[in-house]
Design an enzyme around this catalytic site. Structure first.
Site, PDB file in Angstrom:
ATOM      1  N   HIS A  54     111.716  63.640 -15.684  1.00  0.00           N
ATOM      2  CA  HIS A  54     112.812  62.681 -15.720  1.00  0.00           C
ATOM      3  C   HIS A  54     112.700  61.899 -17.029  1.00  0.00           C
ATOM      4  O   HIS A  54     111.610  61.724 -17.564  1.00  0.00           O
ATOM      5  CB  HIS A  54     112.680  61.744 -14.517  1.00  0.00           C
ATOM      6  CG  HIS A  54     113.811  60.784 -14.317  1.00  0.00           C
ATOM      7  ND1 HIS A  54     113.966  59.644 -15.069  1.00  0.00           N
ATOM      8  CD2 HIS A  54     114.839  60.781 -13.427  1.00  0.00           C
ATOM      9  CE1 HIS A  54     115.034  58.985 -14.651  1.00  0.00           C
ATOM     10  NE2 HIS A  54     115.591  59.659 -13.668  1.00  0.00           N
TER      11      HIS A  54
ATOM     12  N   ASP B  22     104.230  60.463 -12.330  1.00  0.00           N
ATOM     13  CA  ASP B  22     105.513  59.922 -11.887  1.00  0.00           C
ATOM     14  C   ASP B  22     105.703  60.378 -10.442  1.00  0.00           C
ATOM     15  O   ASP B  22     105.985  61.542 -10.183  1.00  0.00           O
ATOM     16  CB  ASP B  22     106.636  60.448 -12.780  1.00  0.00           C
ATOM     17  CG  ASP B  22     108.027  60.095 -12.270  1.00  0.00           C
ATOM     18  OD1 ASP B  22     108.146  59.431 -11.220  1.00  0.00           O
ATOM     19  OD2 ASP B  22     109.017  60.513 -12.909  1.00  0.00           O
TER      20      ASP B  22
ATOM     21  N   GLN C  86     109.665  60.786  -6.833  1.00  0.00           N
ATOM     22  CA  GLN C  86     110.194  61.728  -5.853  1.00  0.00           C
ATOM     23  C   GLN C  86     109.112  62.229  -4.895  1.00  0.00           C
ATOM     24  O   GLN C  86     109.403  63.032  -4.007  1.00  0.00           O
ATOM     25  CB  GLN C  86     110.825  62.925  -6.569  1.00  0.00           C
ATOM     26  CG  GLN C  86     111.981  62.593  -7.489  1.00  0.00           C
ATOM     27  CD  GLN C  86     113.190  62.048  -6.758  1.00  0.00           C
ATOM     28  OE1 GLN C  86     113.344  62.235  -5.555  1.00  0.00           O
ATOM     29  NE2 GLN C  86     114.068  61.364  -7.477  1.00  0.00           N
TER      30      GLN C  86
ATOM     31  N   LYS D  69     113.812  54.404  -3.416  1.00  0.00           N
ATOM     32  CA  LYS D  69     113.882  55.803  -3.008  1.00  0.00           C
ATOM     33  C   LYS D  69     113.120  56.060  -1.703  1.00  0.00           C
ATOM     34  O   LYS D  69     113.111  57.178  -1.205  1.00  0.00           O
ATOM     35  CB  LYS D  69     113.326  56.714  -4.110  1.00  0.00           C
ATOM     36  CG  LYS D  69     114.137  56.693  -5.405  1.00  0.00           C
ATOM     37  CD  LYS D  69     113.563  57.656  -6.426  1.00  0.00           C
ATOM     38  CE  LYS D  69     114.216  57.481  -7.796  1.00  0.00           C
ATOM     39  NZ  LYS D  69     115.613  57.926  -7.820  1.00  0.00           N
TER      40      LYS D  69
ATOM     41  N   CYS E 140     119.336  62.775 -15.435  1.00  0.00           N
ATOM     42  CA  CYS E 140     118.358  62.149 -16.334  1.00  0.00           C
ATOM     43  C   CYS E 140     117.254  63.132 -16.690  1.00  0.00           C
ATOM     44  O   CYS E 140     116.062  62.777 -16.714  1.00  0.00           O
ATOM     45  CB  CYS E 140     117.764  60.889 -15.706  1.00  0.00           C
ATOM     46  SG  CYS E 140     118.957  59.571 -15.465  1.00  0.00           S
TER      47      CYS E 140
END
Length: 409
Positions: A121, A198, A201, A224, A364
């Site tokens: 991302h 990261d 997700q 999220k 993104c």
């Protein structure tokens, strides 16, 4: 997991959009919020709205207890050793930028290497791109397989003794690929490099244990994972955070201020200058309670079942291209696709007319779009409140979109 009981806890799902019951398939962008999270935030503002840490009065003490209580919930949620390693931020982007500036600027020198992947991302790409430009470092990409996965042997070939930082997504927001970040971290550490993850997700959908992963930094967002917007978390190993300088100066993060010099508070507060996102942290803590009561393993299994069903149903649609791993076991709960001769935005517009919310665009992740040789894709992403009936409606909507554009053009 009783899916009907779960869905009843999300009031936003009980509505019609464009004359159809809402089918929300955009949780990778932001999840919906259960009533208990909404009420927890509301209760803070209604009953004990006050700033934290600064006051000795009753409201201030209660707000501080709830705010720091949320930090402890986060610590347990990701398996961190200490709350000193839990920094509240405004989201994944802020956390990764903090690492790139405060830690990266101090560690990376001219000629050093920063290694990332094509599937990152922009939040886990641009900070390293800009760090490389500032320091005269080399930005390198791990080669990717045709099915959107990484091979550890390619990571081994890319990471060298010049590598200072390796950054990778736990889960790709486009391909759904679950990356072997624990093994990547081992490779990074064997070369003296640091591992940044990261988990935007990943953290909402699966068990994350930072000590098991042995990552040096990990960032994720509350919005999220059923929490409010504007709140996120940066985890960092204590020894590394203690070496780092804060990026924001002002109230809350100081120990002593003189006319010409100042000293900082201890961890984690030296990185939380100014009034923090108190309501957001409290809401995030409530979201963590909600997810843990259901069980992350249950959520993971449910989403993989939905992914497997979606992939199976999509295989029956002529002219559809699906990106990412073929097996649901290798991917998280999202499926990205394109329809032949139909722009993703057009497909998303037709689906919206049917009350179905998906995402369309470059997500993104423009370098990944280039790697896929497309300008944009459509993405359906699932969460604990989605059902196979939602996917059936999605498939019917895709077929309708195909028919419409076939007849029109």
């Amino acid at each position: 997991m009783d899916i009907n009981e779960v869905r009843r806890q999300f009031p936003i799902l009980d509505q019609e959009v464009n004359g159809h019951p809402l089918v929300y398939l955009d949780s990778a962008a932001t999840s919906q919020k259960p009533l208990r999270v909404i009420e927890a935030v509301n209760q803070y503002y209604r009953e004990y709205n006050s700033n934290v840490h600064r006051g000795v009065h009753t409201l201030g003490t209660k707000a501080t207890d709830h705010y720091e209580g949320a930090r402890e919930k986060v610590r347990k949620f990701i398996g961190a050793e200490s709350t000193e390693e839990i920094i509240f931020t405004k989201g994944t982007t802020a956390g990764l930028n903090l690492v790139a500036h405060s830690f990266g600027d101090a560690q990376v020198q001219e000629g050093d290497e920063i290694v990332i992947t094509y599937m990152e991302h922009h939040s886990n790409l641009i900070p390293w791109q800009q760090l490389a430009k500032r320091k005269g470092a080399v930005l390198k990409y791990v080669p990717m397989q045709k099915n959107g996965t990484l091979r550890l042997e390619d990571v081994e070939k890319t990471v060298t003794e010049r590598t200072k930082i390796v950054a990778a997504a736990l889960v790709s927001n486009v391909l759904g690929t679950i990356n072997p970040v624990k093994d990547i971290a081992k490779i990074a550490h064997s070369h003296g490099a640091y591992m940044v993850v990261d988990a935007a997700q990943g953290a909402p959908h699966m068990q994350v244990d930072v000590r098991d992963l042995d990552c040096d930094f990990l960032a994720f967002s509350g919005h999220k994972m059923c929490g409010p917007t504007g709140i996120g978390v940066l985890y960092g190993k204590k020894a590394l955070l203690e070496e780092m300088e804060p990026l924001e100066y002002g109230g809350e993060m100081i120990d002593f201020v003189g006319l010409y010099d100042s000293t900082w508070k201890e961890l984690p507060w030296k990185f939380e200058g100014g009034t923090p996102v108190i309501a957001g942290a409290i809401g995030l803590g409530e979201a963590i309670d909600f997810l843990e009561e259901i069980g992350l393993d249950e959520i993971t299994a449910h989403e993989q079942d939905l992914s497997a069903y979606c992939l199976s149903q999509f295989s029956e649609i002529e002219g559809i291209t699906v990106y990412g791993p073929e097996s649901a076991d290798e991917r998280a709960g999202l499926v990205t696709f394109n329809l032949e001769n139909v722009h993703p935005h057009d497909a998303a517009t037709i689906l919206d007319a049917e009350g179905i919310a998906i995402r369309a665009g470059h997500h993104c992740a423009q370098p990944l779009m280039k790697w896929l040789d497309v300008t944009a894709t459509a993405r359906a992403s699932f969460y604990l409140y989605n059902t196979k009936e939602d996917i059936d409606k999605l498939v019917a909507g895709i077929v309708k979109a195909k028919e419409y554009f076939t007849n029109v053009f």
